[in-house]
Design an enzyme around this catalytic site. Structure first.
Site, PDB file in Angstrom:
ATOM      1  N   SER A 146       0.862  -1.187   0.000  1.00  0.00           N
ATOM      2  CA  SER A 146       0.000   0.000   0.000  1.00  0.00           C
ATOM      3  C   SER A 146       0.899   1.238   0.000  1.00  0.00           C
ATOM      4  O   SER A 146       1.700   1.424   0.916  1.00  0.00           O
ATOM      5  CB  SER A 146      -0.894  -0.035   1.243  1.00  0.00           C
ATOM      6  OG  SER A 146      -1.682   1.117   1.323  1.00  0.00           O
ATOM      7  N   LYS A 197      -1.004  -0.895  -4.446  1.00  0.00           N
ATOM      8  CA  LYS A 197      -2.221  -0.133  -4.117  1.00  0.00           C
ATOM      9  C   LYS A 197      -1.809   1.306  -3.883  1.00  0.00           C
ATOM     10  O   LYS A 197      -0.914   1.572  -3.067  1.00  0.00           O
ATOM     11  CB  LYS A 197      -2.857  -0.749  -2.874  1.00  0.00           C
ATOM     12  CG  LYS A 197      -3.855   0.122  -2.127  1.00  0.00           C
ATOM     13  CD  LYS A 197      -4.614  -0.717  -1.090  1.00  0.00           C
ATOM     14  CE  LYS A 197      -4.754   0.003   0.240  1.00  0.00           C
ATOM     15  NZ  LYS A 197      -5.490  -0.802   1.249  1.00  0.00           N
ATOM     16  N   LEU A 198      -2.441   2.221  -4.600  1.00  0.00           N
ATOM     17  CA  LEU A 198      -2.150   3.640  -4.409  1.00  0.00           C
ATOM     18  C   LEU A 198      -3.237   4.264  -3.547  1.00  0.00           C
ATOM     19  O   LEU A 198      -4.431   4.109  -3.824  1.00  0.00           O
ATOM     20  CB  LEU A 198      -2.115   4.377  -5.755  1.00  0.00           C
ATOM     21  CG  LEU A 198      -1.134   3.876  -6.818  1.00  0.00           C
ATOM     22  CD1 LEU A 198      -1.230   4.765  -8.064  1.00  0.00           C
ATOM     23  CD2 LEU A 198       0.294   3.854  -6.276  1.00  0.00           C
ATOM     24  N   LYS A 199      -2.827   4.981  -2.521  1.00  0.00           N
ATOM     25  CA  LYS A 199      -3.794   5.757  -1.747  1.00  0.00           C
ATOM     26  C   LYS A 199      -4.185   6.970  -2.592  1.00  0.00           C
ATOM     27  O   LYS A 199      -3.298   7.609  -3.203  1.00  0.00           O
ATOM     28  CB  LYS A 199      -3.142   6.213  -0.437  1.00  0.00           C
ATOM     29  CG  LYS A 199      -2.921   5.075   0.551  1.00  0.00           C
ATOM     30  CD  LYS A 199      -4.249   4.528   1.051  1.00  0.00           C
ATOM     31  CE  LYS A 199      -4.067   3.618   2.259  1.00  0.00           C
ATOM     32  NZ  LYS A 199      -5.370   3.130   2.774  1.00  0.00           N
ATOM     33  N   ASP A 256      -7.111   3.097  -3.160  1.00  0.00           N
ATOM     34  CA  ASP A 256      -7.859   3.118  -1.897  1.00  0.00           C
ATOM     35  C   ASP A 256      -8.103   4.566  -1.493  1.00  0.00           C
ATOM     36  O   ASP A 256      -7.154   5.331  -1.280  1.00  0.00           O
ATOM     37  CB  ASP A 256      -7.051   2.399  -0.801  1.00  0.00           C
ATOM     38  CG  ASP A 256      -7.820   2.275   0.513  1.00  0.00           C
ATOM     39  OD1 ASP A 256      -8.979   2.743   0.595  1.00  0.00           O
ATOM     40  OD2 ASP A 256      -7.251   1.702   1.473  1.00  0.00           O
ATOM     41  N   ASN A 272     -10.207   5.540   1.192  1.00  0.00           N
ATOM     42  CA  ASN A 272     -10.540   5.730   2.612  1.00  0.00           C
ATOM     43  C   ASN A 272     -11.649   6.761   2.798  1.00  0.00           C
ATOM     44  O   ASN A 272     -11.510   7.709   3.576  1.00  0.00           O
ATOM     45  CB  ASN A 272      -9.296   6.119   3.427  1.00  0.00           C
ATOM     46  CG  ASN A 272      -8.328   4.970   3.587  1.00  0.00           C
ATOM     47  OD1 ASN A 272      -7.237   4.983   3.010  1.00  0.00           O
ATOM     48  ND2 ASN A 272      -8.700   3.956   4.332  1.00  0.00           N
ATOM     49  N   GLU A 326     -11.069   0.897  -3.657  1.00  0.00           N
ATOM     50  CA  GLU A 326     -11.428   0.539  -2.287  1.00  0.00           C
ATOM     51  C   GLU A 326     -12.069   1.729  -1.573  1.00  0.00           C
ATOM     52  O   GLU A 326     -11.522   2.840  -1.578  1.00  0.00           O
ATOM     53  CB  GLU A 326     -10.131   0.102  -1.567  1.00  0.00           C
ATOM     54  CG  GLU A 326     -10.293  -0.409  -0.154  1.00  0.00           C
ATOM     55  CD  GLU A 326      -8.938  -0.862   0.433  1.00  0.00           C
ATOM     56  OE1 GLU A 326      -7.999  -1.146  -0.356  1.00  0.00           O
ATOM     57  OE2 GLU A 326      -8.818  -0.926   1.669  1.00  0.00           O
ATOM     58  N   ASP A 340     -13.869  -1.674   2.483  1.00  0.00           N
ATOM     59  CA  ASP A 340     -13.000  -1.876   3.646  1.00  0.00           C
ATOM     60  C   ASP A 340     -13.789  -1.403   4.877  1.00  0.00           C
ATOM     61  O   ASP A 340     -14.454  -2.201   5.554  1.00  0.00           O
ATOM     62  CB  ASP A 340     -11.688  -1.090   3.437  1.00  0.00           C
ATOM     63  CG  ASP A 340     -10.778  -1.034   4.654  1.00  0.00           C
ATOM     64  OD1 ASP A 340     -11.170  -1.516   5.728  1.00  0.00           O
ATOM     65  OD2 ASP A 340      -9.653  -0.485   4.559  1.00  0.00           O
ATOM     66  N   LYS A 393     -10.340  -7.207   7.331  1.00  0.00           N
ATOM     67  CA  LYS A 393      -9.419  -6.841   8.414  1.00  0.00           C
ATOM     68  C   LYS A 393     -10.017  -7.378   9.713  1.00  0.00           C
ATOM     69  O   LYS A 393     -11.080  -6.939  10.132  1.00  0.00           O
ATOM     70  CB  LYS A 393      -9.283  -5.320   8.520  1.00  0.00           C
ATOM     71  CG  LYS A 393      -8.503  -4.676   7.386  1.00  0.00           C
ATOM     72  CD  LYS A 393      -8.396  -3.190   7.596  1.00  0.00           C
ATOM     73  CE  LYS A 393      -7.687  -2.519   6.432  1.00  0.00           C
ATOM     74  NZ  LYS A 393      -7.787  -1.044   6.525  1.00  0.00           N
ATOM     75  N   GLY A 398      -4.519  -4.576   5.810  1.00  0.00           N
ATOM     76  CA  GLY A 398      -3.513  -4.369   6.847  1.00  0.00           C
ATOM     77  C   GLY A 398      -3.760  -3.072   7.582  1.00  0.00           C
ATOM     78  O   GLY A 398      -4.512  -2.209   7.113  1.00  0.00           O
TER      79      GLY A 398
HETATM   80  O1  OSB Z   1      -7.331   1.596   4.431  1.00  0.00           O
HETATM   81  O2  OSB Z   1      -6.259  -0.180   4.104  1.00  0.00           O
HETATM   82  C1  OSB Z   1      -6.370   0.895   4.685  1.00  0.00           C
HETATM   83  C2  OSB Z   1      -3.268   1.531   6.844  1.00  0.00           C
HETATM   84  C3  OSB Z   1      -3.853   2.077   7.960  1.00  0.00           C
HETATM   85  C4  OSB Z   1      -5.214   2.263   7.988  1.00  0.00           C
HETATM   86  C5  OSB Z   1      -6.000   1.910   6.897  1.00  0.00           C
HETATM   87  C6  OSB Z   1      -5.423   1.336   5.775  1.00  0.00           C
HETATM   88  C7  OSB Z   1      -4.036   1.180   5.738  1.00  0.00           C
HETATM   89  C8  OSB Z   1      -3.321   0.672   4.581  1.00  0.00           C
HETATM   90  C9  OSB Z   1      -1.973   0.039   4.803  1.00  0.00           C
HETATM   91  O3  OSB Z   1      -3.697   0.798   3.440  1.00  0.00           O
HETATM   92  C10 OSB Z   1      -2.080  -1.435   4.859  1.00  0.00           C
HETATM   93  C11 OSB Z   1      -0.810  -2.063   5.382  1.00  0.00           C
HETATM   94  O4  OSB Z   1       0.144  -2.176   4.625  1.00  0.00           O
HETATM   95  O5  OSB Z   1      -0.772  -2.445   6.569  1.00  0.00           O
HETATM   96 MG    MG Z   2      -8.505   0.554   3.008  1.00  0.00          MG
END
Ligand code: OSB
Ligand code: MG
Length: 369
Positions: free
Chosen positions: A136, A162-164, A190, A192, A215, A240, A264, A292
Site C-alpha cells: 500500500s 495499491k495507491l492511496k 484506496d 478511505n 477501495e 474496507d 481486516k 492491513g
Molecule cells: O485503508 O487499508 C487501509 C493503513 C492504515 C489504515 C487503513 C489502511 C491502511 C493501509 C496500509 O492501506 C495497509 C498495510 O500495509 O498495513
Molecule cells: Mg482501506
C-alpha cells in the site's frame, strides 16, 4: 481455559517512512499489544487501532480504556474457564470497539492454540503455505516521488500495488504509474472514504486504467451510494471500512455495493468473525483479500494465516516487516519472490523478541484475574 490475567503493553514504533492517506499521516505507529496468560500458556494479540480516531472511531487510548475497564474484566471475572469462541459472546453486551475486542480474542485464541499445539492458519482453514503480497503506497508530494517509491517496491518483488488516493491525487498518479510500469502491473486504489456520491463521473475517469478495484470511495455508512457507484463504474468497488461484520458483508453483497471485500480482523472484531466474512464472500463468489493496519510482526503473523484461506484470491496488504519498520518486534517477515511464508508454529507462530519489545515499550500494565 482459565485466564490468570492480561498484560496491556503500549508500544511506539517509528515507521520507515511517513504514511499518508486521505485521513491523515502516520509517522510513528503507536499500538497496544495484549498478552493473555493462562496456567499453561500465554498468547499475543495486537490491537490495530491508530493513535487518532480517523480511520474508524477507535484509537489507542480509547482501546486501552475499554479493555482495562470493561472487556478484560468481563473475561477475567468469570469463575468458569472459557475458550476462544466464547470470547465474542462474553463481550457482546459492550457496544462497538471491535479492534479492542479483536485484540483480546486473538490473545486468548493464541494461548489456546499454543496449548493445543495447533497453528492459527490450520485452525482457520488455510490452504497455502505462502501468500502473495501487495504493498500500500501512501500519497506523496509529487508524481516523480511516487514513481520512485513504486519502482523500489517492484524491485523488492511486490506482486501488486495499491495507491492511496484523495481528491486532487487520483487520476494523474494512476495514469503516471500505469504509463511507467505497463498494463501487466496489478494496480488498485484506496480512497478511505474521501469521495461523495457526486464524484461518480470523476471516478469513472479511473476506468481506462484497468484497475483491479477501487477501495472504499464513499463513507462507511453509505452502502447504497457504493451500490449506485458500482453500477456507474467499470472498476470493481471493494469495501474496507463498511465491512464491520459477516452480516454487513452479506448485506453489502446483496445490495451490489461490494464486488470485492477487504477483510481486516480488527475491523470485524477478530479472526473468527473474519473467517465468517471470508465464508460469506466465498458463498457469493466475491473475491476477498487480507487488508492491513501497519501491524507489527505479531499482527502480521496472524494476518498472513488469514491470507492463506482459499477465498483470498487477491494479493493482500501483508507486506514485509521492512516496508513498515526498520526493527520489527518479531523475527522480520521477509519477501521471497513476492511471497511471505505462513507461520507453521502453534498459535500465531511467532514470539516477540524480548529486547526488541522492551526497546519500543512505553508502558506495561498487568490486569490480574
Ligand atoms: O485503508 O487499508 C487501509 C493503513 C492504515 C489504515 C487503513 C489502511 C491502511 C493501509 C496500509 O492501506 C495497509 C498495510 O500495509 O498495513
Ligand atoms: Mg482501506
Amino acid at each position: 481455559m482459565k485466564l490468570t490475567g492480561v498484560e496491556l503493553r503500549r508500544v511506539r514504533m517509528p515507521l520507515a517512512a511517513p504514511f499518508r492517506t486521505s485521513f491523515g499521516t502516520t509517522q510513528v505507529r503507536e499500538a497496544l499489544l495484549l498478552r493473555a496468560v493462562t496456567a499453561d500458556a500465554e498468547g499475543w494479540g495486537e490491537c490495530v487501532a491508530l493513535s487518532d480516531p480517523l480511520y474508524s472511531s477507535e484509537y489507542v487510548d480509547g482501546c486501552a480504556d475499554v479493555l482495562r475497564r470493561f472487556l478484560v474484566p468481563a473475561l477475567t471475572g468469570r469463575r468458569d474457564g472459557l475458550d476462544a469462541p466464547a470470547v465474542a459472546p462474553a463481550l457482546s453486551a459492550f457496544r462497538g470497539h471491535p479492534m479492542a475486542k479483536a485484540a483480546l480474542e486473538t490473545a486468548v485464541l493464541d494461548a489456546e492454540l499454543r496449548e493445543r499445539g495447533v497453528p492459527l492458519a490450520r485452525e482457520l482453514g488455510a490452504v497455502r503455505d505462502r501468500v502473495p503480497c501487495g504493498v500500500s503506497v501512501g500519497i506523496m508530494d509529487s508524481v516523480p516521488r511516487l514513481l520512485d517509491a513504486v519502482a523500489g517496491y517492484l524491485d523488492e518483488g511486490y506482486v501488486r500495488v495499491k495507491l492511496k488516493i484523495e481528491p486532487g491525487w487520483d487520476i494523474a498518479p494512476v495514469r503516471a504509474v500505469r504509463e511507467r510500469f505497463g498494463d501487466d502491473l496489478l494496480l488498485q486504489v484506496d480512497a478511505n472514504t474521501a469521495y461523495t456520491r457526486a464524484d461518480a463521473r470523476h471516478l469513472a475517469g479511473l476506468d481506462p486504467f484497468g484497475l483491479l478495484l477501487i477501495e472504499q470511495p464513499l463513507p462507511e455508512d453509505d452502502l447504497l451510494g457504493h451500490a449506485e457507484l458500482a453500477r456507474r463504474l467499470r472498476t470493481p468497488v471493494c469495501l474496507d471500512e463498511s465491512i464491520t461484520s459477516a452480516r454487513a458483508a452479506a448485506d453489502a453483497i446483496a445490495l451490489g455495493a461490494a464486488g470485492v471485500v477487504n477483510i481486516k480482523p480488527g475491523r470485524v472484531g477478530g479472526y473468527l468473525e473474519a473467517r465468517r466474512v471470508h465464508d460469506v464472500c466465498v458463498a457469493h463468489g466475491v473475491p476477498v483479500w487480507c487488508g492491513g493496519m501497519l501491524e507489527t510482526g505479531v499482527g502480521r503473523a496472524a494476518n498472513v494465516a488469514l491470507a492463506a484461506l482459499p477465498g483470498c484470491t487477491l494479493p493482500g496488504d501483508t507486506s514485509a516487516s521492512d516496508r513498515y519498520y526498520r526493527d520489527d518486534i518479531t523475527a522480520p517477515f521477509t519477501l521471497d519472490a513476492g511471497h511471505l511464508p505462513v507461520p507453521t508454529g502453534p498459535g500465531i507462530g511467532v514470539d516477540p523478541l524480548p529486547d526488541a519489545l522492551e526497546a519500543v515499550t512505553v508502558r506495561t500494565e498487568w490486569l490480574p484475574a
